[in-house]
Design a protein around this motif. Structure first.
Motif, PDB file in Angstrom:
ATOM      1  N   ARG A 125       0.814  -1.217   0.000  1.00  0.00           N
ATOM      2  CA  ARG A 125       0.000   0.000   0.000  1.00  0.00           C
ATOM      3  C   ARG A 125       0.854   1.276   0.000  1.00  0.00           C
ATOM      4  O   ARG A 125       0.603   2.197  -0.799  1.00  0.00           O
ATOM      5  CB  ARG A 125      -0.970  -0.007   1.184  1.00  0.00           C
ATOM      6  CG  ARG A 125      -2.048   1.077   1.071  1.00  0.00           C
ATOM      7  CD  ARG A 125      -3.020   1.015   2.242  1.00  0.00           C
ATOM      8  NE  ARG A 125      -3.663  -0.279   2.355  1.00  0.00           N
ATOM      9  CZ  ARG A 125      -4.688  -0.671   1.613  1.00  0.00           C
ATOM     10  NH1 ARG A 125      -5.170   0.145   0.676  1.00  0.00           N
ATOM     11  NH2 ARG A 125      -5.229  -1.859   1.790  1.00  0.00           N
ATOM     12  N   PRO A 126       1.874   1.389   0.874  1.00  0.00           N
ATOM     13  CA  PRO A 126       2.713   2.600   0.831  1.00  0.00           C
ATOM     14  C   PRO A 126       3.392   2.790  -0.527  1.00  0.00           C
ATOM     15  O   PRO A 126       3.519   3.921  -1.003  1.00  0.00           O
ATOM     16  CB  PRO A 126       3.746   2.357   1.938  1.00  0.00           C
ATOM     17  CG  PRO A 126       3.088   1.397   2.869  1.00  0.00           C
ATOM     18  CD  PRO A 126       2.254   0.514   1.999  1.00  0.00           C
ATOM     19  N   THR A 127       3.816   1.703  -1.153  1.00  0.00           N
ATOM     20  CA  THR A 127       4.472   1.807  -2.459  1.00  0.00           C
ATOM     21  C   THR A 127       3.487   2.282  -3.522  1.00  0.00           C
ATOM     22  O   THR A 127       3.819   3.131  -4.361  1.00  0.00           O
ATOM     23  CB  THR A 127       5.081   0.460  -2.862  1.00  0.00           C
ATOM     24  OG1 THR A 127       5.983   0.022  -1.844  1.00  0.00           O
ATOM     25  CG2 THR A 127       5.829   0.576  -4.178  1.00  0.00           C
ATOM     26  N   ALA A 128       2.287   1.737  -3.487  1.00  0.00           N
ATOM     27  CA  ALA A 128       1.256   2.153  -4.454  1.00  0.00           C
ATOM     28  C   ALA A 128       0.934   3.638  -4.281  1.00  0.00           C
ATOM     29  O   ALA A 128       0.800   4.375  -5.271  1.00  0.00           O
ATOM     30  CB  ALA A 128      -0.005   1.311  -4.268  1.00  0.00           C
ATOM     31  N   GLU A 129       0.825   4.081  -3.049  1.00  0.00           N
ATOM     32  CA  GLU A 129       0.525   5.493  -2.781  1.00  0.00           C
ATOM     33  C   GLU A 129       1.662   6.382  -3.262  1.00  0.00           C
ATOM     34  O   GLU A 129       1.434   7.487  -3.771  1.00  0.00           O
ATOM     35  CB  GLU A 129       0.265   5.687  -1.290  1.00  0.00           C
ATOM     36  CG  GLU A 129      -1.025   5.025  -0.812  1.00  0.00           C
ATOM     37  CD  GLU A 129      -1.195   5.082   0.694  1.00  0.00           C
ATOM     38  OE1 GLU A 129      -0.222   5.475   1.386  1.00  0.00           O
ATOM     39  OE2 GLU A 129      -2.277   4.720   1.196  1.00  0.00           O
ATOM     40  N   TYR A 130       2.900   5.923  -3.104  1.00  0.00           N
ATOM     41  CA  TYR A 130       4.047   6.712  -3.574  1.00  0.00           C
ATOM     42  C   TYR A 130       4.020   6.858  -5.088  1.00  0.00           C
ATOM     43  O   TYR A 130       4.260   7.943  -5.628  1.00  0.00           O
ATOM     44  CB  TYR A 130       5.345   6.044  -3.130  1.00  0.00           C
ATOM     45  CG  TYR A 130       6.589   6.763  -3.598  1.00  0.00           C
ATOM     46  CD1 TYR A 130       6.992   7.967  -3.025  1.00  0.00           C
ATOM     47  CD2 TYR A 130       7.355   6.249  -4.644  1.00  0.00           C
ATOM     48  CE1 TYR A 130       8.122   8.632  -3.472  1.00  0.00           C
ATOM     49  CE2 TYR A 130       8.487   6.898  -5.096  1.00  0.00           C
ATOM     50  CZ  TYR A 130       8.863   8.092  -4.497  1.00  0.00           C
ATOM     51  OH  TYR A 130       9.981   8.765  -4.939  1.00  0.00           O
ATOM     52  N   PHE A 131       3.713   5.781  -5.794  1.00  0.00           N
ATOM     53  CA  PHE A 131       3.652   5.861  -7.257  1.00  0.00           C
ATOM     54  C   PHE A 131       2.529   6.786  -7.715  1.00  0.00           C
ATOM     55  O   PHE A 131       2.671   7.492  -8.713  1.00  0.00           O
ATOM     56  CB  PHE A 131       3.450   4.460  -7.847  1.00  0.00           C
ATOM     57  CG  PHE A 131       4.709   3.627  -7.867  1.00  0.00           C
ATOM     58  CD1 PHE A 131       5.899   4.161  -8.341  1.00  0.00           C
ATOM     59  CD2 PHE A 131       4.706   2.325  -7.408  1.00  0.00           C
ATOM     60  CE1 PHE A 131       7.067   3.407  -8.361  1.00  0.00           C
ATOM     61  CE2 PHE A 131       5.858   1.557  -7.430  1.00  0.00           C
ATOM     62  CZ  PHE A 131       7.037   2.101  -7.902  1.00  0.00           C
ATOM     63  N   MET A 132       1.432   6.779  -6.990  1.00  0.00           N
ATOM     64  CA  MET A 132       0.313   7.657  -7.365  1.00  0.00           C
ATOM     65  C   MET A 132       0.692   9.121  -7.239  1.00  0.00           C
ATOM     66  O   MET A 132       0.211   9.954  -8.002  1.00  0.00           O
ATOM     67  CB  MET A 132      -0.914   7.324  -6.511  1.00  0.00           C
ATOM     68  CG  MET A 132      -1.615   6.036  -6.941  1.00  0.00           C
ATOM     69  SD  MET A 132      -3.213   5.752  -6.141  1.00  0.00           S
ATOM     70  CE  MET A 132      -2.671   5.175  -4.543  1.00  0.00           C
TER      71      MET A 132
ATOM     72  N   LEU B  24       3.403  10.308  -8.088  1.00  0.00           N
ATOM     73  CA  LEU B  24       4.201  10.615  -9.279  1.00  0.00           C
ATOM     74  C   LEU B  24       3.360  10.585 -10.547  1.00  0.00           C
ATOM     75  O   LEU B  24       3.871  10.836 -11.641  1.00  0.00           O
ATOM     76  CB  LEU B  24       5.339   9.591  -9.421  1.00  0.00           C
ATOM     77  CG  LEU B  24       6.361   9.527  -8.287  1.00  0.00           C
ATOM     78  CD1 LEU B  24       7.325   8.378  -8.501  1.00  0.00           C
ATOM     79  CD2 LEU B  24       7.118  10.846  -8.162  1.00  0.00           C
ATOM     80  N   GLY B  25       2.075  10.234 -10.388  1.00  0.00           N
ATOM     81  CA  GLY B  25       1.210  10.145 -11.551  1.00  0.00           C
ATOM     82  C   GLY B  25       1.318   8.819 -12.273  1.00  0.00           C
ATOM     83  O   GLY B  25       0.955   8.710 -13.449  1.00  0.00           O
TER      84      GLY B  25
END
Length: 523
Positions: free
Chosen positions: A376-383, A385-386
């Motif tokens: 979840r934290p990784t997915a949120e980080y990528f979001m 960045l667009g």
């Protein structure tokens, strides 16, 4: 005079009490006196009454047997308990008792043990020592379970089962506060609970570590012991015939001592034969057993095969089990809850059912990543960045196992420092998700420095970020030199992605066109 709630359900309560000697329910009047229920329970049930709770005036409490589960022995594995209760008021007549399986209570204890073990590891203890302390601290585990039920009291009363995350959210803060209070004595507090720890006692960590070492030494000695004929144990000889060296077997036993006690005919050989039937190459067996020796201890009929069927229901390609197991044999040792948590998260991201199956087949280790701690934290980080995490995790799921601070952010900063925008970085990652898996010093910086000598615009890397995935020595430099030698210019994609034969064909075609152009110019 109105009937008390307990009298209206006296039969239900007494039946529950008869089935569960540890169960006790007390109903009180407005004056706090015991009523007929308590008297009838003493007179009608031939067992000792253990009062677990006294309710507020006018209420009836059917108290969970878990409150006293570990103070007295349970004689029946089918024990159930009444756990749902409602306040009795005039006009309120909905009182019921729900049965909670003992297995759920056991599950909560196991979750509490896992949380305690995890917390101890974070304090610097080894995995083996932390597990041993959690296993031996039964009374402290009871205490954690009590804290858990107190924290989620309202949920428990309505029969709601807690998730792993909810259990951690309740217990980790408590353990942290206990650690702040007790400091280095935390382990003593856990082991000696409920008695205060004595400073003069021997260090339980040292004792536990010593016992773990002794166990490992005995296990290693067992597999090295030769019989009267000078032969090693049968299981060791069998593994060596498969191609496993004795030193590798020793390393397995050092990590997992129980492996030394697995019998050949009942544990090791059936698993090996099953893997061979699935299509696993014999040469891959040693690697699989080295990665996950616990597989030998799992029942094929009761655990391993049903788990495979369960995974196939999520789309794992049954024709590719051999490759899946070679890639990540630990997958078959995970609980269904753990796998389901990963699948649920992928579905939450928007990954289709078909693609979830492909992800589990291509990258089964995705199930090893913690949903809340990693995915979840990784997915949120990528979001931020667009970048669409659903698309990225399908194309390059291993990216989600990388550290945000150790891998993802440094790569982004690398490109930002060289003049690329966040949007351009997002485009590159969307086109080539493996970009984050490369080392900066060993891969990206040397290739960037060479790219600057190739007279390409920076935008060429945005169009073809796969450049960083090719060998600088074996592919990039030789082909770039060949282009310069022939005075031919190709875009990065043409230069690197084609095979050697196709590359030469493109070069010949370019040179032919170039010679034709030069000839017509001279005429």
């Amino acid at each position: 005079m109105a009937f008390l709630a307990s009298l209206r359900f006296e039969i239900n309560i007494l039946e529950t009490k008869e089935k569960n000697p540890l169960f006790s329910a007390i109903d009180e009047t407005d004056y706090g006196r015991r009523t007929q229920l308590a008297k009838s329970s003493h007179s009608r049930v031939n067992c000792r009454s253990n009062v677990l709770a006294i309710t507020q005036p006018g209420r009836v409490s059917a108290v969970s047997v878990s409150s006293c589960l570990y103070k007295f022995p349970i004689r029946s594995s089918q024990a159930c308990l009444a756990c749902k209760t409602k306040t009795y008021e005039s006009g309120a007549d909905d009182h019921s008792f729900e049965a909670v399986p003992l297995s759920l209570l056991t599950a909560e204890r196991e979750e509490a043990k896992a949380v305690l073990s995890l917390f101890l590891r974070k304090q610097g203890l080894s995995n083996a020592v932390a597990l041993r302390i959690a296993k031996k601290s039964e009374l402290f585990i009871n205490h954690l379970t009590s804290k858990l039920r107190s924290f989620y009291k309202s949920w428990f009363l309505v029969g709601r089962e807690l998730t792993t995350i909810e259990i951690r959210n309740a217990l980790i803060p408590y353990l942290e506060s206990l650690h702040e209070e007790k400091g280095d004595l935390l382990v003593d507090v856990v082991v000696s609970y409920p008695n205060p720890p004595g400073r003069e006692k021997a260090n339980p960590v040292a004792l536990t570590a010593s016992s773990c070492i002794d166990k490992k030494e005995r296990a290693v000695a067992r597999i090295c012991q030769k019989n009267s004929d000078g032969l090693l144990p049968a299981n060791v000889r069998y593994l060596m015939d498969l191609g496993m060296e004795l030193e590798k077997i020793k390393s397995i036993v050092s990590r997992f001592p129980a492996f030394a006690f697995y019998t050949l005919d009942r544990k090791i050989k059936p698993l090996v034969e099953f893997l061979l039937e699935l299509g696993v190459d014999k040469s891959d067996i040693p690697s699989i057993l080295h990665k996950r020796p616990q597989l030998c201890g799992i029942s094929l009929s009761e655990n391993l095969k049903p788990m495979m069927i369960f995974l196939e229901s999520y789309g794992v390609d049954k024709s590719r089990w051999a490759k899946v197991i070679c890639r990540f044999p630990a997958l078959l040792t995970y609980s269904r809850q753990k796998v389901k948590a990963s699948v649920d998260f992928l579905s939450e991201l928007g990954v289709s059912e078909k693609n979830i199956g492909k992800i589990l087949t291509r990258c089964p280790q995705i199930t090893s990543y913690s949903v809340e701690g990693k995915l979840r934290p990784t997915a949120e980080y990528f979001m931020t960045l667009g970048i669409d995490p659903a698309s990225l995790i399908y194309r390059c799921p291993q990216t989600f196992g990388l550290s945000i601070d150790g891998n993802l952010r440094p790569v982004n900063e690398f490109f930002l420092e060289r003049g690329y925008s966040v949007q351009e970085i997002a485009t590159m990652v969307s086109r080539y998700g493996a970009l984050y898996t490369f080392s900066l010093t060993g891969n990206m910086i040397p290739k960037w420095n060479y790219f600057l000598t190739m007279d390409y615009p920076r935008s060429e890397l945005v169009k073809f970020p796969h450049y960083f995935g090719y060998s600088l020595v074996e592919r990039i430099k030789p082909r770039h030199f060949r282009m310069k030698e022939c005075n031919v210019r190709l875009i990065l994609n043409q230069m690197l992605s084609s095979s050697d034969s196709d590359f030469e064909k493109v070069m010949e075609k370019k040179m032919w066109k170039l010679s034709g152009t030069l000839g017509s110019t001279k005429v």
